[in-house]
Design a protein around this motif. Structure first.
Motif, PDB file in Angstrom:
ATOM      1  N   ALA A 130      35.563  42.052  23.623  1.00 55.68           N
ATOM      2  CA  ALA A 130      34.127  42.094  23.902  1.00 55.68           C
ATOM      3  C   ALA A 130      33.413  40.804  23.508  1.00 55.68           C
ATOM      4  O   ALA A 130      32.375  40.483  24.057  1.00 55.68           O
ATOM      5  CB  ALA A 130      33.492  43.282  23.191  1.00 55.68           C
ATOM      6  N   TYR A 187      33.777  36.913  18.252  1.00 52.32           N
ATOM      7  CA  TYR A 187      33.858  37.266  16.836  1.00 52.32           C
ATOM      8  C   TYR A 187      35.008  38.239  16.587  1.00 52.32           C
ATOM      9  O   TYR A 187      35.379  38.509  15.465  1.00 52.32           O
ATOM     10  CB  TYR A 187      32.551  37.982  16.411  1.00 52.32           C
ATOM     11  CG  TYR A 187      32.239  39.111  17.341  1.00 52.32           C
ATOM     12  CD1 TYR A 187      32.877  40.346  17.193  1.00 52.32           C
ATOM     13  CD2 TYR A 187      31.388  38.931  18.434  1.00 52.32           C
ATOM     14  CE1 TYR A 187      32.675  41.361  18.094  1.00 52.32           C
ATOM     15  CE2 TYR A 187      31.177  39.946  19.333  1.00 52.32           C
ATOM     16  CZ  TYR A 187      31.815  41.161  19.159  1.00 52.32           C
ATOM     17  OH  TYR A 187      31.639  42.165  20.056  1.00 52.32           O
ATOM     18  N   ARG A 192      33.818  54.976  20.002  1.00 53.79           N
ATOM     19  CA  ARG A 192      33.325  54.274  18.810  1.00 53.79           C
ATOM     20  C   ARG A 192      33.309  52.763  19.034  1.00 53.79           C
ATOM     21  O   ARG A 192      32.427  52.066  18.570  1.00 53.79           O
ATOM     22  CB  ARG A 192      34.205  54.606  17.598  1.00 53.79           C
ATOM     23  CG  ARG A 192      33.772  55.860  16.874  1.00 53.79           C
ATOM     24  CD  ARG A 192      34.414  55.950  15.508  1.00 53.79           C
ATOM     25  NE  ARG A 192      35.848  56.154  15.603  1.00 53.79           N
ATOM     26  CZ  ARG A 192      36.432  57.342  15.659  1.00 53.79           C
ATOM     27  NH1 ARG A 192      35.704  58.438  15.623  1.00 53.79           N
ATOM     28  NH2 ARG A 192      37.733  57.452  15.754  1.00 53.79           N
ATOM     29  N   ILE A 193      34.307  52.260  19.738  1.00 49.55           N
ATOM     30  CA  ILE A 193      34.410  50.815  19.914  1.00 49.55           C
ATOM     31  C   ILE A 193      33.517  50.315  21.040  1.00 49.55           C
ATOM     32  O   ILE A 193      32.857  49.289  20.918  1.00 49.55           O
ATOM     33  CB  ILE A 193      35.890  50.419  20.150  1.00 49.55           C
ATOM     34  CG1 ILE A 193      36.686  50.696  18.865  1.00 49.55           C
ATOM     35  CG2 ILE A 193      36.028  48.960  20.558  1.00 49.55           C
ATOM     36  CD1 ILE A 193      38.179  50.553  19.005  1.00 49.55           C
ATOM     37  N   THR A 206      26.084  40.779  16.322  1.00 53.36           N
ATOM     38  CA  THR A 206      25.788  41.541  17.540  1.00 53.36           C
ATOM     39  C   THR A 206      26.062  43.026  17.291  1.00 53.36           C
ATOM     40  O   THR A 206      26.778  43.379  16.348  1.00 53.36           O
ATOM     41  CB  THR A 206      26.669  41.091  18.733  1.00 53.36           C
ATOM     42  OG1 THR A 206      27.969  41.670  18.563  1.00 53.36           O
ATOM     43  CG2 THR A 206      26.786  39.577  18.816  1.00 53.36           C
ATOM     44  N   HIS A 236      28.019  44.775  18.816  1.00 54.05           N
ATOM     45  CA  HIS A 236      29.429  45.072  19.069  1.00 54.05           C
ATOM     46  C   HIS A 236      30.350  44.651  17.930  1.00 54.05           C
ATOM     47  O   HIS A 236      31.535  44.976  17.947  1.00 54.05           O
ATOM     48  CB  HIS A 236      29.886  44.390  20.367  1.00 54.05           C
ATOM     49  CG  HIS A 236      29.162  44.873  21.568  1.00 54.05           C
ATOM     50  ND1 HIS A 236      29.173  46.193  21.955  1.00 54.05           N
ATOM     51  CD2 HIS A 236      28.361  44.234  22.458  1.00 54.05           C
ATOM     52  CE1 HIS A 236      28.426  46.345  23.043  1.00 54.05           C
ATOM     53  NE2 HIS A 236      27.914  45.179  23.357  1.00 54.05           N
ATOM     54  N   HIS A 237      29.833  43.931  16.961  1.00 53.07           N
ATOM     55  CA  HIS A 237      30.654  43.611  15.786  1.00 53.07           C
ATOM     56  C   HIS A 237      31.015  44.916  15.075  1.00 53.07           C
ATOM     57  O   HIS A 237      30.161  45.772  14.878  1.00 53.07           O
ATOM     58  CB  HIS A 237      29.857  42.769  14.775  1.00 53.07           C
ATOM     59  CG  HIS A 237      29.858  41.308  15.050  1.00 53.07           C
ATOM     60  ND1 HIS A 237      29.047  40.722  15.997  1.00 53.07           N
ATOM     61  CD2 HIS A 237      30.543  40.291  14.468  1.00 53.07           C
ATOM     62  CE1 HIS A 237      29.240  39.403  15.981  1.00 53.07           C
ATOM     63  NE2 HIS A 237      30.153  39.114  15.066  1.00 53.07           N
ATOM     64  N   GLN A 246      35.914  51.090  11.879  1.00 48.72           N
ATOM     65  CA  GLN A 246      35.489  51.563  13.194  1.00 48.72           C
ATOM     66  C   GLN A 246      33.980  51.758  13.275  1.00 48.72           C
ATOM     67  O   GLN A 246      33.436  52.091  14.326  1.00 48.72           O
ATOM     68  CB  GLN A 246      36.201  52.875  13.532  1.00 48.72           C
ATOM     69  CG  GLN A 246      37.686  52.716  13.707  1.00 48.72           C
ATOM     70  CD  GLN A 246      38.039  52.043  15.011  1.00 48.72           C
ATOM     71  OE1 GLN A 246      37.958  52.612  16.079  1.00 48.72           O
ATOM     72  NE2 GLN A 246      38.408  50.768  14.920  1.00 48.72           N
ATOM     73  N   HIS A 304      30.472  50.457  13.805  1.00 47.05           N
ATOM     74  CA  HIS A 304      30.002  49.261  14.507  1.00 47.05           C
ATOM     75  C   HIS A 304      28.550  48.969  14.165  1.00 47.05           C
ATOM     76  O   HIS A 304      27.790  49.846  13.775  1.00 47.05           O
ATOM     77  CB  HIS A 304      30.234  49.411  16.012  1.00 47.05           C
ATOM     78  CG  HIS A 304      31.645  49.090  16.405  1.00 47.05           C
ATOM     79  ND1 HIS A 304      32.706  49.868  16.020  1.00 47.05           N
ATOM     80  CD2 HIS A 304      32.172  48.041  17.103  1.00 47.05           C
ATOM     81  CE1 HIS A 304      33.835  49.318  16.488  1.00 47.05           C
ATOM     82  NE2 HIS A 304      33.535  48.213  17.137  1.00 47.05           N
ATOM     83  N   ARG A 340      26.067  48.448  15.822  1.00 42.43           N
ATOM     84  CA  ARG A 340      25.000  49.053  16.598  1.00 42.43           C
ATOM     85  C   ARG A 340      24.342  50.200  15.836  1.00 42.43           C
ATOM     86  O   ARG A 340      23.301  50.697  16.234  1.00 42.43           O
ATOM     87  CB  ARG A 340      25.531  49.520  17.960  1.00 42.43           C
ATOM     88  CG  ARG A 340      26.595  50.589  17.934  1.00 42.43           C
ATOM     89  CD  ARG A 340      27.069  50.947  19.352  1.00 42.43           C
ATOM     90  NE  ARG A 340      27.971  49.947  19.896  1.00 42.43           N
ATOM     91  CZ  ARG A 340      29.316  50.040  19.855  1.00 42.43           C
ATOM     92  NH1 ARG A 340      29.886  51.092  19.324  1.00 42.43           N
ATOM     93  NH2 ARG A 340      30.064  49.094  20.367  1.00 42.43           N
TER      94      ARG A 340
END
Lengths: 639, 269
Positions: A274, A277, A385-386, B36, B38-39, B93, B95, B97
């Protein structure tokens, strides 16, 4: 030099039984306790070996870099473990598992080793059941099976989507029992940094205690490496962050041959990258391909659309189209290359066009969401989750990622390397998977090696050696400690400008782009030119702070990265020399007009075992010719 | 401002730093910039650590390995909650967000008497291994076992055992428990093996040995707070603690009757 794998001759059906009886010496029960075996790594292969050897009466010392043996990366295997039980009555047999594995490996593995694996596969299931591994059962109470790639039978046993975890916890429980009994001494948070060879035999390892920083030598009568694979040489992979080439690389530098390093597996179903990082990629079990259909839009202009807005007629189910008899269950190397091909043609989906759809809507319609949830619920949760996307409503996006290394230290039929006393198990050796591993076979190999092969074969070596030949004050041990300490000191003293992860990323990106799913003479030559520069810069400009006498994760990673940089050269060299395409090794110069891999059996039916000649020096190639007496060398077709 | 799909966040981290087991510790504050949504949480820590290394400071030490929620290595208390409080989710897991721009995040190691701190967020969890070493197994040796299908196990029993076996041994249950108890961890193992025919032979000895090992290793006792279940990233249920208690009571009762001995190695008279 022509290497001899020492595989038994005669009827293959009887080869392992005859070998155990006629060729392998035994150690008397009363003498076993006089021998000490050092087992490095506590995944499926290491834990099962350590437990079994201790049960037999040997003294065992076991080592892992994690804080507990239960955390080895075998734990992340999701889908299942193969065995030739033929419970479903669907035509399976030991011969068929043997044949599928040889063919799946693109005819680049030793026949007798593969036969033995298929033969003991059934014992593994029984053993794990006895340990209390909660395999999936049907309502009558019998063991359940599912299908995996490269097979037309259902021979895969599973425990939800956590088969590796459950099998590892089984082996860990057997190991724990021996630790409790005092027959195994366990050293967690301990990393092997050197192999000690005395008078040509492997007799000790030098380790660093990752908590105190102490560097010390452990002496034994034999060394067993079960330290996993090396695909973290690529950026990014599905391996755990701590997985490294270090243990086998240090053994290689002490004389152990490293075989077929260019055979690396790229797993077709991983969650796409994605962002920059990102630290690792996550695999979605191959078992999903039982019920998921893989497709991309037929038209490039549809790639940006929501998948639900693309009508059925405008979708290309390319695996089903190209490989009608195996369909979505085509083997991993083939499925991965096909996905790359679609994306290279501009029909990939998601960020950067690096993704294909894995769609469950047809199965949900046929079986209901409940059944799909029961089979794969945890995988769908992990995906959400990802990615923050619900795969029950919208197809998953997947893309290939480095996952497994078929290559590894060269071993003979007894799993002994060319250094007497050094045995190598599981992913760390090169043995049974040839150029490509079939799904659900890694768990099988790890446990076969640990439970059912090494206990017999190591006895043959020990029976012919005097216990306690080497002691910790041996000059070789002292030298090894000094070398390891000097290397740590050097790493800590550079105090350069670039961090360890910047170097690892630089090498990893180079390797993935040039030596990943497709390789060419040009890409390999370029990479081989660049790597020495990176290596030299690393040793002049890496920044590692802190001291060596404490828990120092930067220092750990620096050592592993240094080894990966050296190892990358060998991988490229092997890939460059193998002028053919086979399994996970795809040379763009060698393909059929339809893009399938073109083997060159006349010139390359051998395993390539490389001997270290020094930093920056060309390694020496030794060949082990492969003979096929029981299968016909055929073009590998899944059409 | 909340995090949007493309927006990045700047966060403040207040992190427990301790250079060694017997060294004094303290909280330090760091900036996490340009994160971000998504990290993953650990990837956010990677970013902070790279900045620290470049500034010549010691990076934050934390346990991690698989980064896909199964190895059980990652372990930190985030804003007072082990693994950060997202249901059925390990820290790796979780994130970003789930956080928003400007948030202050407190990071501490697992806190429990049985888990001494080694460095920063890393603790020593070998006490959990010692519980398994005491009796968390079936005492079969390699080879000579029956065919897998010779032992029939009903689907409900197999599913129950698997629910218990989901445990990843991370120790969040111990960190969440006000008593530092390992009852959920031990209960899950006892229940898994007591439910299956293979494990029933040694069930009384197993539960007795594991209960003793819990007190020998400085774990506390259960007083029904259920914090463990709330913190468990694998959804392991407190019903397995009830099962442990039942198995333990049963074993005591059988011992009183003289039908078994809970001492390992002592044969029934």
């Amino acid at each position: 030099m022509i290497l001899d794998g020492k595989a038994p001759t005669g009827k293959i059906q009887d080869s392992w039984d005859d070998h155990r009886f006629a060729s392998l010496k035994l150690v008397n029960p009363a003498n076993k306790r006089k021998y000490k075996v050092l087992v490095v790594g506590t995944g499926l292969a290491g834990a099962s070996a350590a437990a079994t050897l201790a049960e037999l009466g040997y003294q065992v010392e076991a080592f892992c870099y994690q804080d507990s043996p239960r955390r080895a990366h075998s734990i992340a295997a999701q889908g299942g473990i193969n065995a030739a039980k033929a419970y479903p009555n669907d035509g399976d047999s030991i011969y068929r598992l043997f044949y599928d594995t040889i063919k799946g490996g693109d005819f680049r593995a030793r026949e007798a080793d593969v036969w033995r694996l298929a033969q003991v596969s059934n014992n593994i299931i029984d053993q794990c059941v006895a340990q209390g591994v909660p395999f999936a059962r049907d309502y009558a109470g019998y063991l359940d099976n599912r299908s995996f790639g490269g097979a037309q039978v259902s021979r895969t046993f599973y425990a939800r989507g956590q088969t590796g975890q459950q099998l590892l916890l089984g082996a860990y429980s057997a190991l724990s029992r021996q630790i409790g009994l005092g027959t195994v001494k366990m050293f967690p948070r301990t990393e092997m940094l050197d192999l000690v060879v005395v008078d040509g035999e492997a007799k000790a390892i030098t380790v660093r205690d990752l908590v105190t920083g102490e560097v010390r030598t452990h002496v034994g009568d034999a060394v067993v490496l079960a330290t996993g694979g090396y695909v973290n040489v690529f950026y990014l992979s599905t391996n755990a962050m701590g997985c490294s080439v270090t243990a086998i690389w240090k053994a290689h530098k002490k004389g152990a041959y490293l075989a077929n390093p260019c055979y690396t597996q790229i797993h077709p179903t991983c969650i796409p990258q994605a962002g920059d990082y990102q630290s690792k990629l996550t695999l979605m079990s191959e078992s999903l391909r039982n019920d998921g259909r893989i497709w991309v839009p037929k038209k490039k202009e549809d790639c940006g659309k929501a998948p639900g807005d693309i009508p059925e007629a405008d979708r290309d189910y390319y695996l089903e189209r190209k490989y009608p008899s195996y369909g979505n269950l085509a083997p991993r190397d083939i499925a991965s290359r096909a996905a790359k091909e679609q994306c290279d043609e501009g029909r990939g989906v998601g960020p950067g066009g690096r993704g294909v759809y894995l769609d469950f809507s047809a199965s949900i319609e046929r079986l209901g969401e409940g059944t799909i949830r029961e089979r794969y619920g945890n995988l769908f949760e992990m995906y959400e989750r990802i990615t923050d996307e619900n795969a029950y409503k919208r197809p998953m996006r997947i893309y290939p990622a480095p996952h497994y290394s078929m290559g590894g230290l060269w071993v003979d039929y007894n799993l002994q390397s060319n250094i007497p006393g050094l045995f190598v198990l599981g992913e760390a050796n090169f043995s049974v998977h040839g150029a490509n591993r079939l799904g659900a076979s890694a768990l099988m190999q790890g446990l076969a090696d640990g439970y059912f092969v090494i206990p017999y074969t190591i006895a043959n070596y020990l029976a012919q050696t005097k216990p306690g030949k080497v002691t910790a004050d041996d000059p070789e041990c002292r030298k090894s400690i000094a070398d390891v300490q000097a290397e740590r000191k050097q790493l800590l003293g550079i105090n350069g400008k670039k961090t360890v992860s910047e170097f690892m990323r630089e090498v990893g990106v180079l390797m993935w782009n040039n030596v990943g799913m497709a390789r060419s003479q040009q890409s390999l030559t370029d990479t081989l030119q660049k790597l020495p520069g990176i290596r030299e810069e690393f040793w002049q400009n890496v920044k590692v702070s802190g001291s060596g006498d404490e828990l120092n994760q930067q220092l750990e990673n620096a050592g592993r990265t240094a080894d990966f940089i050296e190892f990358a050269e060998l991988l490229c060299r092997d890939a460059l020399h193998r002028e053919e395409s086979c399994g996970g090794h795809f040379r763009v110069e060698h393909q059929y007009p339809d893009g399938e891999a073109m083997r060159d059996d006349a010139n390359f039916t051998y395993s390539a075992a490389w001997q270290w000649k020094g930093t920056g020096q060309t390694p020496e190639l030794h060949k082990e010719p492969l003979k096929f007496d029981n299968v016909h060398l055929a073009v590998r077709s899944y059409k | 401002m909340s995090a949007t799909e493309h927006g990045t966040m700047n966060l403040k981290l207040i992190v427990w730093r301790q250079s060694g087991p017997d060294k004094p510790g303290r909280f330090e504050t760091y900036d996490a910039k340009n994160i971000t949504p998504h990290h993953s949480f650990l990837e956010m820590l990677d970013v902070v650590n790279e900045d620290l290394i470049k500034a010549g400071k010691d990076p934050i030490a934390f346990d991690h390995d698989c980064r896909e929620g199964i190895c059980g290595a990652c372990s930190a208390v985030v804003n007072g909650v082990p693994h950060g409080g997202q249901e059925r989710t390990t820290l790796c897991q979780l994130h970003m967000r789930k956080f928003k721009d400007g948030d202050a995040i407190y990071l501490e190691p697992w806190r429990a008497r049985a888990f001494p701190i080694l460095r920063d967020l890393i603790v020593d969890r070998t006490a959990l291994d010692r519980l398994v070493q005491a009796a968390g197994f079936v005492s079969c040796h390699t080879g000579g076992v029956a065919d897998g299908n010779a032992i029939l196990i009903g689907k409900p029993e197999a599913d129950y055992a698997m629910d218990a076996a989901e445990c990843i041994g991370c120790g969040a249950c111990v960190a969440a428990c006000p008593n530092g108890a390992a009852m959920l961890f031990a209960g899950a193992k006892v229940a898994q093996l007591a439910e299956l025919p293979q494990g029933q032979v040694e069930a009384p000895q197993r539960v007795a040995a594991m209960v003793k090992a819990m007190s020998d290793n400085d774990f506390g006792n259960c007083t029904n707070h259920y914090e463990c279940e709330g913190a468990c990233p694998k959804g392991v249920k407190v019903k397995f603690i009830a099962r442990l208690n039942r198995e333990f009571t049963k074993a005591l009762f059988q011992e009183t009757l003289g039908t078994i001995s809970t001492n390992r190695g002592t044969s029934k008279e």
